[in-house]
Scaffold this active site. Sequence first.
Site, PDB file in Angstrom:
ATOM      1  N   SER A 198      -0.078   4.688  -9.555  1.00  0.00           N
ATOM      2  CA  SER A 198      -1.102   3.910 -10.250  1.00  0.00           C
ATOM      3  C   SER A 198      -1.704   4.724 -11.400  1.00  0.00           C
ATOM      4  O   SER A 198      -0.988   5.107 -12.323  1.00  0.00           O
ATOM      5  CB  SER A 198      -2.158   3.445  -9.253  1.00  0.00           C
ATOM      6  OG  SER A 198      -2.983   2.441  -9.812  1.00  0.00           O
ATOM      7  N   ASP A 326       2.623  -7.440  -8.694  1.00  0.00           N
ATOM      8  CA  ASP A 326       1.526  -6.468  -8.603  1.00  0.00           C
ATOM      9  C   ASP A 326       0.257  -7.098  -9.177  1.00  0.00           C
ATOM     10  O   ASP A 326       0.240  -7.500 -10.341  1.00  0.00           O
ATOM     11  CB  ASP A 326       1.903  -5.218  -9.402  1.00  0.00           C
ATOM     12  CG  ASP A 326       0.917  -4.067  -9.231  1.00  0.00           C
ATOM     13  OD1 ASP A 326      -0.277  -4.337  -8.983  1.00  0.00           O
ATOM     14  OD2 ASP A 326       1.330  -2.905  -9.370  1.00  0.00           O
ATOM     15  N   HIS A 355       0.741  -4.014  -5.069  1.00  0.00           N
ATOM     16  CA  HIS A 355       0.379  -2.723  -5.662  1.00  0.00           C
ATOM     17  C   HIS A 355       0.456  -1.649  -4.579  1.00  0.00           C
ATOM     18  O   HIS A 355      -0.353  -1.620  -3.647  1.00  0.00           O
ATOM     19  CB  HIS A 355      -1.039  -2.799  -6.236  1.00  0.00           C
ATOM     20  CG  HIS A 355      -1.427  -1.613  -7.053  1.00  0.00           C
ATOM     21  ND1 HIS A 355      -0.869  -1.349  -8.291  1.00  0.00           N
ATOM     22  CD2 HIS A 355      -2.313  -0.597  -6.814  1.00  0.00           C
ATOM     23  CE1 HIS A 355      -1.401  -0.243  -8.787  1.00  0.00           C
ATOM     24  NE2 HIS A 355      -2.269   0.242  -7.904  1.00  0.00           N
TER      25      HIS A 355
END
Length: 409
Positions: A198, A326, A355
């Site tokens: 991320s 996501d 995610h």
Amino acid sequence: MLNTLYAYSSNISSWHVLSFGLLAYCAYYFMSVVKLPTIACADGPLKNFLQQEIPTLNQKYWPTFWCLDGRAQTILASVIRSKAIPEIAYKREMFTLTDGGEVALDWMDDNCNSNSPCIIILPGLIGNSQDDYVRCLTVAANNSGIRVVVFNNRGLGGVAIKTPRFYNACNCEDISEVVKHVRSVVPAHCKLGATGISLGGLILGNYLARRSEEARTYLSAAKIISVPWNVQKAVDNMDQPIINKLIGYLLAQGMYKIVNRSGIHKYQEFDMTSLKKSKSLRDFDASFTIKHFDYPTVEDYYNDAGLQDKLHDISVPLLCLNAADDPFQLLDAIPIQAAYECSHVAIIVTTRGGHIGFLEGFLPSAKDQYMSRIFVKYFTKALIDEQGEFQRIKDDLHQKFLAKHSLEG
């Protein structure tokens, strides 16, 4: 005619309705959900290597049948990993940066020897070495004989801020120092890799692009997971009601708590009341990030942080894993076409996964997850490179990189 249809439908049992619904759902699952992952990469040595050495990429991805929604996958995967993977007893090293700042480097090398390669892991936005997804990757790597060091950003991992500087998505200075330090600590004959998740993927990606030659000098391979390629679109998507907006609010509040706890506001004046009222990441960045790092606007920061137009500046072989659903970054923001034209970056896209989710099977496991399986196989082949195959691929890619940039220059 209508009366006949009404009479017929009135006599259909709930069992038949349920059976038909289940049949329709199964048809949808098998026809639209279960698919081979997309491998977006130019034809050449890196793509060939991935297809030959990582069998998972040649198999259909079977997301958990009863948990297809990206947000549900995101949450459930975190719950499963949190319950199944205990906290890790890392060996902590306090590393002082050149400006006097301090970060925690958490090492895990219990199952390693003097020949073991090393992977630097960069957690997400408010993450640290004990977050479930970091523990998942750390355990998987360690079980394969690879040592891991988790780089906790400034103010995270229980470490106080010692200088008037925080971290952001473009923060290449800190990771540059950490990479050089880890390279000096790990035996010279052991290869070094890095992975970012991320926001950690944004930091690593920007480092790979902006300090391309330096990164290639120290790193043999890199991987990023669930990175928000286009930060502007990612933040816009997080502002959508209802669940996304709630997630965005929780992340903004998490960032506020980190800033407040770190004491960074003692070095630079901020309106902490406004910061506490942040309802989204955009609010937080407008109240803190752009002021702390001297960006004119939030849009300027997001454009600077994005990776969607930086693939051709990266010279370290880079594997990326994203899900098309996501909640932070939907399919239209992933630079798939650019990756198809890039010989040294491969983007793997699954139909589902959320995610940092990527749950699969009817009863998903925390020990053998899709995400960690690809992670371990890639780095095992790239870093434990006894025949020098991956090094030859890296050298070949670098020659193409130099030739391309020479022509462009």
